[in-house]
Write a protein that holds these residues in place. Structure first.
Motif, PDB file in Angstrom:
ATOM      1  N   ASP A  80      48.773  42.582  34.587  1.00  0.00           N
ATOM      2  CA  ASP A  80      49.716  41.465  34.454  1.00  0.00           C
ATOM      3  C   ASP A  80      49.271  40.494  33.368  1.00  0.00           C
ATOM      4  O   ASP A  80      50.095  40.009  32.574  1.00  0.00           O
ATOM      5  N   MET A  81      47.980  40.180  33.330  1.00  0.00           N
ATOM      6  CA  MET A  81      47.463  39.244  32.335  1.00  0.00           C
ATOM      7  C   MET A  81      47.690  39.774  30.920  1.00  0.00           C
ATOM      8  O   MET A  81      48.213  39.065  30.043  1.00  0.00           O
ATOM      9  N   VAL A  82      47.307  41.027  30.692  1.00  0.00           N
ATOM     10  CA  VAL A  82      47.437  41.611  29.356  1.00  0.00           C
ATOM     11  C   VAL A  82      48.898  41.740  28.966  1.00  0.00           C
ATOM     12  O   VAL A  82      49.267  41.501  27.805  1.00  0.00           O
ATOM     13  N   ASN A  83      49.737  42.093  29.932  1.00  0.00           N
ATOM     14  CA  ASN A  83      51.156  42.254  29.619  1.00  0.00           C
ATOM     15  C   ASN A  83      51.779  40.944  29.153  1.00  0.00           C
ATOM     16  O   ASN A  83      52.571  40.917  28.198  1.00  0.00           O
ATOM     17  N   ILE A  84      51.409  39.863  29.790  1.00  0.00           N
ATOM     18  CA  ILE A  84      51.927  38.552  29.385  1.00  0.00           C
ATOM     19  C   ILE A  84      51.358  38.135  28.036  1.00  0.00           C
ATOM     20  O   ILE A  84      52.082  37.702  27.134  1.00  0.00           O
ATOM     21  N   TRP A  85      50.059  38.285  27.863  1.00  0.00           N
ATOM     22  CA  TRP A  85      49.401  37.837  26.633  1.00  0.00           C
ATOM     23  C   TRP A  85      49.732  38.711  25.429  1.00  0.00           C
ATOM     24  O   TRP A  85      49.538  38.279  24.286  1.00  0.00           O
ATOM     25  N   LEU A 132      38.929  38.423  32.213  1.00  0.00           N
ATOM     26  CA  LEU A 132      39.711  39.651  32.070  1.00  0.00           C
ATOM     27  C   LEU A 132      38.871  40.884  32.392  1.00  0.00           C
ATOM     28  O   LEU A 132      39.354  41.822  33.033  1.00  0.00           O
ATOM     29  N   LEU A 133      37.617  40.891  31.974  1.00  0.00           N
ATOM     30  CA  LEU A 133      36.735  42.010  32.311  1.00  0.00           C
ATOM     31  C   LEU A 133      36.588  42.162  33.824  1.00  0.00           C
ATOM     32  O   LEU A 133      36.678  43.268  34.368  1.00  0.00           O
ATOM     33  N   ASN A 134      36.361  41.047  34.502  1.00  0.00           N
ATOM     34  CA  ASN A 134      36.188  41.087  35.950  1.00  0.00           C
ATOM     35  C   ASN A 134      37.468  41.533  36.650  1.00  0.00           C
ATOM     36  O   ASN A 134      37.419  42.287  37.628  1.00  0.00           O
ATOM     37  N   ALA A 135      38.600  41.078  36.135  1.00  0.00           N
ATOM     38  CA  ALA A 135      39.877  41.497  36.727  1.00  0.00           C
ATOM     39  C   ALA A 135      40.089  42.993  36.536  1.00  0.00           C
ATOM     40  O   ALA A 135      40.542  43.690  37.455  1.00  0.00           O
ATOM     41  N   ALA A 136      39.759  43.507  35.353  1.00  0.00           N
ATOM     42  CA  ALA A 136      39.912  44.943  35.105  1.00  0.00           C
ATOM     43  C   ALA A 136      39.026  45.762  36.033  1.00  0.00           C
ATOM     44  O   ALA A 136      39.389  46.868  36.439  1.00  0.00           O
ATOM     45  N   ARG A 137      37.876  45.227  36.390  1.00  0.00           N
ATOM     46  CA  ARG A 137      36.954  45.932  37.283  1.00  0.00           C
ATOM     47  C   ARG A 137      37.362  45.814  38.744  1.00  0.00           C
ATOM     48  O   ARG A 137      37.303  46.795  39.494  1.00  0.00           O
ATOM     49  N   ASP A 138      37.810  44.617  39.142  1.00  0.00           N
ATOM     50  CA  ASP A 138      37.986  44.336  40.571  1.00  0.00           C
ATOM     51  C   ASP A 138      39.442  44.237  41.021  1.00  0.00           C
ATOM     52  O   ASP A 138      39.742  44.496  42.184  1.00  0.00           O
ATOM     53  N   GLU A 139      40.338  43.853  40.131  1.00  0.00           N
ATOM     54  CA  GLU A 139      41.753  43.669  40.478  1.00  0.00           C
ATOM     55  C   GLU A 139      42.593  44.177  39.301  1.00  0.00           C
ATOM     56  O   GLU A 139      43.148  43.392  38.545  1.00  0.00           O
ATOM     57  N   GLU A 140      42.698  45.497  39.192  1.00  0.00           N
ATOM     58  CA  GLU A 140      43.293  46.091  38.001  1.00  0.00           C
ATOM     59  C   GLU A 140      44.728  45.635  37.772  1.00  0.00           C
ATOM     60  O   GLU A 140      45.137  45.395  36.633  1.00  0.00           O
ATOM     61  N   GLN A 141      45.513  45.500  38.831  1.00  0.00           N
ATOM     62  CA  GLN A 141      46.888  45.059  38.642  1.00  0.00           C
ATOM     63  C   GLN A 141      46.946  43.645  38.065  1.00  0.00           C
ATOM     64  O   GLN A 141      47.810  43.339  37.232  1.00  0.00           O
ATOM     65  N   THR A 142      46.019  42.796  38.469  1.00  0.00           N
ATOM     66  CA  THR A 142      45.951  41.451  37.894  1.00  0.00           C
ATOM     67  C   THR A 142      45.653  41.522  36.406  1.00  0.00           C
ATOM     68  O   THR A 142      46.254  40.798  35.597  1.00  0.00           O
ATOM     69  N   ALA A 143      44.733  42.411  36.033  1.00  0.00           N
ATOM     70  CA  ALA A 143      44.414  42.577  34.609  1.00  0.00           C
ATOM     71  C   ALA A 143      45.625  43.085  33.840  1.00  0.00           C
ATOM     72  O   ALA A 143      45.900  42.634  32.720  1.00  0.00           O
ATOM     73  N   VAL A 153      39.803  52.873  34.206  1.00  0.00           N
ATOM     74  CA  VAL A 153      39.833  53.114  32.763  1.00  0.00           C
ATOM     75  C   VAL A 153      39.958  51.806  31.983  1.00  0.00           C
ATOM     76  O   VAL A 153      39.340  51.648  30.919  1.00  0.00           O
ATOM     77  N   PHE A 154      40.749  50.880  32.511  1.00  0.00           N
ATOM     78  CA  PHE A 154      40.932  49.600  31.822  1.00  0.00           C
ATOM     79  C   PHE A 154      39.586  48.911  31.614  1.00  0.00           C
ATOM     80  O   PHE A 154      39.280  48.425  30.518  1.00  0.00           O
ATOM     81  N   TYR A 155      38.772  48.878  32.652  1.00  0.00           N
ATOM     82  CA  TYR A 155      37.453  48.250  32.557  1.00  0.00           C
ATOM     83  C   TYR A 155      36.562  48.998  31.572  1.00  0.00           C
ATOM     84  O   TYR A 155      35.854  48.383  30.767  1.00  0.00           O
ATOM     85  N   THR A 156      36.615  50.317  31.605  1.00  0.00           N
ATOM     86  CA  THR A 156      35.824  51.125  30.672  1.00  0.00           C
ATOM     87  C   THR A 156      36.232  50.843  29.227  1.00  0.00           C
ATOM     88  O   THR A 156      35.383  50.654  28.344  1.00  0.00           O
ATOM     89  N   ASP A 157      37.540  50.806  28.984  1.00  0.00           N
ATOM     90  CA  ASP A 157      38.045  50.539  27.628  1.00  0.00           C
ATOM     91  C   ASP A 157      37.653  49.145  27.153  1.00  0.00           C
ATOM     92  O   ASP A 157      37.161  48.965  26.026  1.00  0.00           O
ATOM     93  N   PHE A 158      37.887  48.150  27.995  1.00  0.00           N
ATOM     94  CA  PHE A 158      37.554  46.773  27.613  1.00  0.00           C
ATOM     95  C   PHE A 158      36.059  46.615  27.361  1.00  0.00           C
ATOM     96  O   PHE A 158      35.635  45.911  26.430  1.00  0.00           O
ATOM     97  N   SER A 159      35.247  47.254  28.191  1.00  0.00           N
ATOM     98  CA  SER A 159      33.793  47.159  28.022  1.00  0.00           C
ATOM     99  C   SER A 159      33.369  47.768  26.683  1.00  0.00           C
ATOM    100  O   SER A 159      32.481  47.243  26.008  1.00  0.00           O
ATOM    101  N   ALA A 160      34.026  48.860  26.295  1.00  0.00           N
ATOM    102  CA  ALA A 160      33.711  49.490  25.012  1.00  0.00           C
ATOM    103  C   ALA A 160      34.067  48.565  23.852  1.00  0.00           C
ATOM    104  O   ALA A 160      33.285  48.427  22.889  1.00  0.00           O
ATOM    105  N   CYS A 161      35.233  47.939  23.920  1.00  0.00           N
ATOM    106  CA  CYS A 161      35.631  46.984  22.869  1.00  0.00           C
ATOM    107  C   CYS A 161      34.662  45.815  22.805  1.00  0.00           C
ATOM    108  O   CYS A 161      34.230  45.391  21.722  1.00  0.00           O
TER     109      CYS A 161
END
Length: 268
Positions: free
Chosen positions: A145-150, A132-143, A187-195
Protein backbone atom coordinates in the motif's frame (compact mmCIF):
# COMPACT_ATOMS: atom_id res chain seq x y z
CA UNK A 1 10.38 -18.00 -23.79
CA UNK A 2 12.11 -20.20 -21.20
CA UNK A 3 15.81 -20.64 -20.48
CA UNK A 4 17.59 -22.71 -17.88
CA UNK A 5 19.71 -20.40 -15.74
CA UNK A 6 21.69 -21.82 -12.84
CA UNK A 7 19.44 -24.87 -12.78
CA UNK A 8 16.11 -23.04 -12.73
CA UNK A 9 13.62 -22.06 -15.46
CA UNK A 10 13.86 -18.37 -16.36
CA UNK A 11 11.01 -16.74 -18.26
CA UNK A 12 11.36 -13.92 -20.77
CA UNK A 13 8.45 -12.25 -22.56
CA UNK A 14 9.25 -11.60 -26.22
CA UNK A 15 6.52 -9.11 -27.08
CA UNK A 16 4.46 -11.58 -29.10
CA UNK A 17 7.21 -12.23 -31.64
CA UNK A 18 9.58 -15.15 -32.12
CA UNK A 19 13.16 -14.47 -31.11
CA UNK A 20 15.22 -13.56 -34.19
CA UNK A 21 19.00 -13.54 -33.63
CA UNK A 22 19.56 -11.32 -36.69
CA UNK A 23 17.76 -8.38 -35.06
CA UNK A 24 19.08 -6.03 -32.37
CA UNK A 25 17.98 -7.05 -28.89
CA UNK A 26 16.43 -4.95 -26.12
CA UNK A 27 16.38 -6.44 -22.62
CA UNK A 28 13.83 -5.04 -20.16
CA UNK A 29 14.41 -5.49 -16.41
CA UNK A 30 11.63 -4.91 -13.89
CA UNK A 31 11.82 -3.50 -10.38
CA UNK A 32 11.04 -4.78 -6.90
CA UNK A 33 7.95 -7.00 -6.42
CA UNK A 34 7.14 -6.77 -10.13
CA UNK A 35 7.52 -8.89 -13.26
CA UNK A 36 7.86 -8.46 -17.03
CA UNK A 37 4.27 -7.23 -17.38
CA UNK A 38 5.13 -3.70 -16.21
CA UNK A 39 6.71 -3.25 -19.67
CA UNK A 40 3.80 -4.65 -21.68
CA UNK A 41 3.16 -1.66 -23.96
CA UNK A 42 6.82 -0.82 -24.51
CA UNK A 43 7.89 -4.40 -25.19
CA UNK A 44 5.13 -5.16 -27.68
CA UNK A 45 5.96 -2.01 -29.63
CA UNK A 46 9.68 -2.78 -29.69
CA UNK A 47 9.01 -6.37 -30.78
CA UNK A 48 6.82 -5.24 -33.69
CA UNK A 49 9.22 -2.51 -34.81
CA UNK A 50 12.53 -4.17 -35.48
CA UNK A 51 13.81 -5.47 -32.14
CA UNK A 52 14.18 -8.75 -30.36
CA UNK A 53 12.68 -8.35 -26.91
CA UNK A 54 13.62 -10.18 -23.74
CA UNK A 55 11.53 -8.84 -20.85
CA UNK A 56 12.81 -10.88 -17.94
CA UNK A 57 11.14 -12.25 -14.86
CA UNK A 58 13.90 -12.21 -12.26
CA UNK A 59 14.34 -15.37 -10.15
CA UNK A 60 11.49 -15.77 -7.68
CA UNK A 61 9.32 -13.30 -9.64
CA UNK A 62 6.55 -14.02 -12.12
CA UNK A 63 7.16 -17.21 -14.07
CA UNK A 64 10.85 -17.61 -13.20
CA UNK A 65 11.66 -20.18 -10.57
CA UNK A 66 14.28 -20.33 -7.84
CA UNK A 67 14.83 -18.10 -4.85
CA UNK A 68 14.87 -14.33 -5.28
CA UNK A 69 18.48 -13.20 -5.46
CA UNK A 70 19.76 -11.19 -2.53
CA UNK A 71 22.12 -8.68 -4.17
CA UNK A 72 22.29 -6.49 -7.24
CA UNK A 73 25.60 -8.13 -8.11
CA UNK A 74 24.00 -11.60 -8.12
CA UNK A 75 21.19 -10.32 -10.32
CA UNK A 76 23.69 -8.83 -12.79
CA UNK A 77 25.54 -12.15 -12.99
CA UNK A 78 22.20 -13.89 -13.57
CA UNK A 79 21.39 -11.47 -16.39
CA UNK A 80 24.74 -12.10 -18.07
CA UNK A 81 24.06 -15.85 -17.82
CA UNK A 82 20.68 -15.26 -19.47
CA UNK A 83 22.31 -13.36 -22.35
CA UNK A 84 24.66 -16.30 -22.77
CA UNK A 85 21.78 -18.80 -22.79
CA UNK A 86 19.87 -16.70 -25.35
CA UNK A 87 22.93 -16.37 -27.57
CA UNK A 88 22.82 -12.57 -27.34
CA UNK A 89 26.27 -11.05 -27.75
CA UNK A 90 25.17 -7.45 -27.24
CA UNK A 91 21.95 -5.78 -26.11
CA UNK A 92 20.35 -2.51 -25.15
CA UNK A 93 19.58 -2.82 -21.42
CA UNK A 94 16.49 -1.02 -20.10
CA UNK A 95 15.89 -1.21 -16.36
CA UNK A 96 13.34 0.31 -14.01
CA UNK A 97 14.09 1.09 -10.35
CA UNK A 98 15.87 -2.00 -8.96
CA UNK A 99 16.17 -3.11 -12.58
CA UNK A 100 18.11 0.04 -13.39
CA UNK A 101 20.74 -0.90 -10.80
CA UNK A 102 20.93 -4.39 -12.32
CA UNK A 103 21.41 -2.89 -15.79
CA UNK A 104 24.10 -0.53 -14.48
CA UNK A 105 26.01 -3.29 -12.68
CA UNK A 106 25.73 -5.56 -15.72
CA UNK A 107 27.23 -2.83 -17.90
CA UNK A 108 30.17 -2.53 -15.50
CA UNK A 109 30.73 -6.30 -15.36
CA UNK A 110 30.31 -6.98 -19.07
CA UNK A 111 30.73 -3.68 -20.97
CA UNK A 112 31.15 -5.38 -24.34
CA UNK A 113 27.71 -6.95 -23.97
CA UNK A 114 25.85 -3.62 -23.56
CA UNK A 115 25.24 -1.45 -26.62
CA UNK A 116 23.07 1.11 -24.85
CA UNK A 117 21.85 1.71 -21.31
CA UNK A 118 18.49 3.19 -20.29
CA UNK A 119 17.89 3.82 -16.58
CA UNK A 120 14.23 4.45 -15.77
CA UNK A 121 13.10 5.72 -12.37
CA UNK A 122 16.58 5.27 -10.98
CA UNK A 123 18.58 6.66 -8.07
CA UNK A 124 21.90 6.07 -6.37
CA UNK A 125 22.26 5.33 -3.60
CA UNK A 126 18.83 3.67 -3.70
CA UNK A 127 18.22 3.76 0.03
CA UNK A 128 15.01 2.34 1.49
CA UNK A 129 13.67 3.76 4.74
CA UNK A 130 13.65 1.56 7.82
CA UNK A 131 9.88 2.00 8.01
CA UNK A 132 9.40 0.57 4.53
CA UNK A 133 11.98 -2.18 5.01
CA UNK A 134 10.33 -3.28 8.24
CA UNK A 135 6.89 -3.22 6.64
CA UNK A 136 8.13 -5.35 3.73
CA UNK A 137 9.49 -7.87 6.23
CA UNK A 138 6.65 -7.90 8.75
CA UNK A 139 3.51 -6.49 7.08
CA UNK A 140 3.87 -7.01 3.34
CA UNK A 141 0.43 -5.68 2.44
CA UNK A 142 1.22 -2.46 4.30
CA UNK A 143 4.42 -2.14 2.28
CA UNK A 144 2.48 -2.73 -0.94
CA UNK A 145 0.00 0.00 0.00
CA UNK A 146 2.79 2.44 0.89
CA UNK A 147 4.71 1.87 -2.35
CA UNK A 148 1.56 1.99 -4.44
CA UNK A 149 0.65 5.40 -3.07
CA UNK A 150 4.17 6.81 -3.25
CA UNK A 151 4.78 5.50 -6.79
CA UNK A 152 1.99 7.49 -8.43
CA UNK A 153 1.73 11.22 -8.95
CA UNK A 154 -1.96 11.28 -8.03
CA UNK A 155 -4.58 8.93 -6.61
CA UNK A 156 -7.21 10.24 -9.03
CA UNK A 157 -6.18 9.33 -12.56
CA UNK A 158 -8.61 10.44 -15.19
CA UNK A 159 -10.80 7.57 -16.50
CA UNK A 160 -9.12 7.69 -19.90
CA UNK A 161 -5.63 6.97 -18.50
CA UNK A 162 -4.55 4.94 -20.42
CA UNK A 163 -7.95 3.59 -21.48
CA UNK A 164 -11.61 3.64 -20.42
CA UNK A 165 -12.20 1.50 -17.33
CA UNK A 166 -8.50 1.06 -16.55
CA UNK A 167 -7.37 2.09 -13.06
CA UNK A 168 -3.61 2.57 -12.87
CA UNK A 169 -3.18 2.29 -9.10
CA UNK A 170 -5.28 -0.86 -8.79
CA UNK A 171 -3.28 -2.56 -11.53
CA UNK A 172 0.01 -1.84 -9.76
CA UNK A 173 -1.38 -3.03 -6.44
CA UNK A 174 -2.74 -6.28 -7.88
CA UNK A 175 0.59 -7.07 -9.53
CA UNK A 176 2.47 -6.68 -6.25
CA UNK A 177 -0.14 -8.78 -4.46
CA UNK A 178 0.22 -11.47 -7.11
CA UNK A 179 3.98 -11.60 -6.52
CA UNK A 180 3.26 -12.20 -2.83
CA UNK A 181 0.80 -14.96 -3.63
CA UNK A 182 3.01 -16.91 -6.03
CA UNK A 183 6.10 -16.51 -3.85
CA UNK A 184 5.41 -16.07 -0.12
CA UNK A 185 9.14 -15.88 0.74
CA UNK A 186 9.06 -12.11 1.37
CA UNK A 187 10.38 -11.15 -2.06
CA UNK A 188 9.60 -7.48 -1.45
CA UNK A 189 11.93 -7.43 1.56
CA UNK A 190 14.63 -9.30 -0.37
CA UNK A 191 14.41 -6.85 -3.28
CA UNK A 192 14.41 -3.75 -1.08
CA UNK A 193 17.34 -5.08 0.95
CA UNK A 194 19.32 -5.60 -2.26
CA UNK A 195 18.64 -2.03 -3.40
CA UNK A 196 19.46 -0.64 0.02
CA UNK A 197 22.77 -2.50 0.24
CA UNK A 198 24.06 -1.83 -3.28
CA UNK A 199 27.24 0.23 -2.92
CA UNK A 200 28.91 -0.04 -6.33
CA UNK A 201 26.74 2.38 -8.30
CA UNK A 202 29.15 5.29 -8.63
CA UNK A 203 32.09 3.05 -9.51
CA UNK A 204 29.95 1.16 -12.03
CA UNK A 205 28.73 4.42 -13.59
CA UNK A 206 32.30 5.64 -14.03
CA UNK A 207 33.01 2.67 -16.28
CA UNK A 208 30.04 3.28 -18.63
CA UNK A 209 31.07 4.33 -22.12
CA UNK A 210 28.00 3.31 -24.13
CA UNK A 211 25.16 5.76 -24.89
CA UNK A 212 23.07 6.22 -21.74
CA UNK A 213 19.61 7.66 -21.14
CA UNK A 214 17.93 8.57 -17.86
CA UNK A 215 14.10 8.55 -17.98
CA UNK A 216 12.72 10.19 -14.84
CA UNK A 217 9.31 11.19 -13.53
CA UNK A 218 9.17 14.81 -12.41
CA UNK A 219 6.87 13.87 -9.49
CA UNK A 220 8.69 10.68 -8.48
CA UNK A 221 8.74 10.45 -4.68
CA UNK A 222 10.46 7.03 -4.55
CA UNK A 223 13.47 7.98 -6.70
CA UNK A 224 13.25 11.75 -7.23
CA UNK A 225 15.21 13.19 -10.17
CA UNK A 226 17.69 14.91 -7.85
CA UNK A 227 18.71 11.48 -6.53
CA UNK A 228 20.33 10.72 -9.90
CA UNK A 229 22.95 13.46 -9.60
CA UNK A 230 25.75 11.04 -8.66
CA UNK A 231 25.07 8.79 -11.63
CA UNK A 232 24.53 11.61 -14.10
CA UNK A 233 27.80 13.24 -13.02
CA UNK A 234 29.67 9.95 -13.36
CA UNK A 235 28.18 9.30 -16.82
CA UNK A 236 28.94 12.71 -18.25
CA UNK A 237 27.89 11.79 -21.80
CA UNK A 238 24.40 10.69 -20.68
CA UNK A 239 21.14 12.34 -21.67
CA UNK A 240 18.04 12.82 -19.51
CA UNK A 241 14.33 12.82 -20.31
CA UNK A 242 12.06 14.26 -17.61
CA UNK A 243 8.40 13.28 -17.91
CA UNK A 244 5.64 15.58 -16.63
CA UNK A 245 2.79 14.44 -14.39
CA UNK A 246 4.56 11.21 -13.58
CA UNK A 247 5.70 9.39 -10.45
CA UNK A 248 7.77 6.23 -10.00
CA UNK A 249 5.39 3.98 -11.96
CA UNK A 250 6.38 5.68 -15.18
CA UNK A 251 5.44 2.87 -17.57
CA UNK A 252 1.85 2.86 -16.31
CA UNK A 253 1.28 6.57 -15.68
CA UNK A 254 2.86 7.92 -18.85
CA UNK A 255 3.20 4.83 -21.02
CA UNK A 256 3.35 6.60 -24.39
CA UNK A 257 5.92 9.16 -23.25
CA UNK A 258 8.14 6.43 -21.80
CA UNK A 259 7.82 4.38 -24.97
CA UNK A 260 8.70 7.36 -27.16
CA UNK A 261 11.77 8.20 -25.09
CA UNK A 262 13.03 4.60 -25.02
CA UNK A 263 12.34 3.79 -28.66
CA UNK A 264 13.90 6.99 -29.98
CA UNK A 265 16.97 6.25 -27.87
CA UNK A 266 17.23 2.60 -28.90
CA UNK A 267 16.86 3.45 -32.59
CA UNK A 268 19.30 6.38 -32.59
Amino acid sequence: MLFNIHGHPAYCYTGGKNFNPTLPTAVFIHGAQNDHSVWILQTRYFAHHGFNVLAVDLPGHGRSKGDALTSIEQMADWLIALLDAAGVQQACLIGHSMGSLIALETSARAPARVSKLALVGTAYPMKVSDTLLNAARDEEQTAIDMVNIWSHSTIAHKPSCPGPGFYVMSGSQRLMQRMSKINPAKVFYTDFSACNAYANGEQAAQTVTCPTLFVLGKKDMMTPPKATSTLRTAIAHSKTTLIDNCGHSLMAEQSDAVLQALFDFAKS
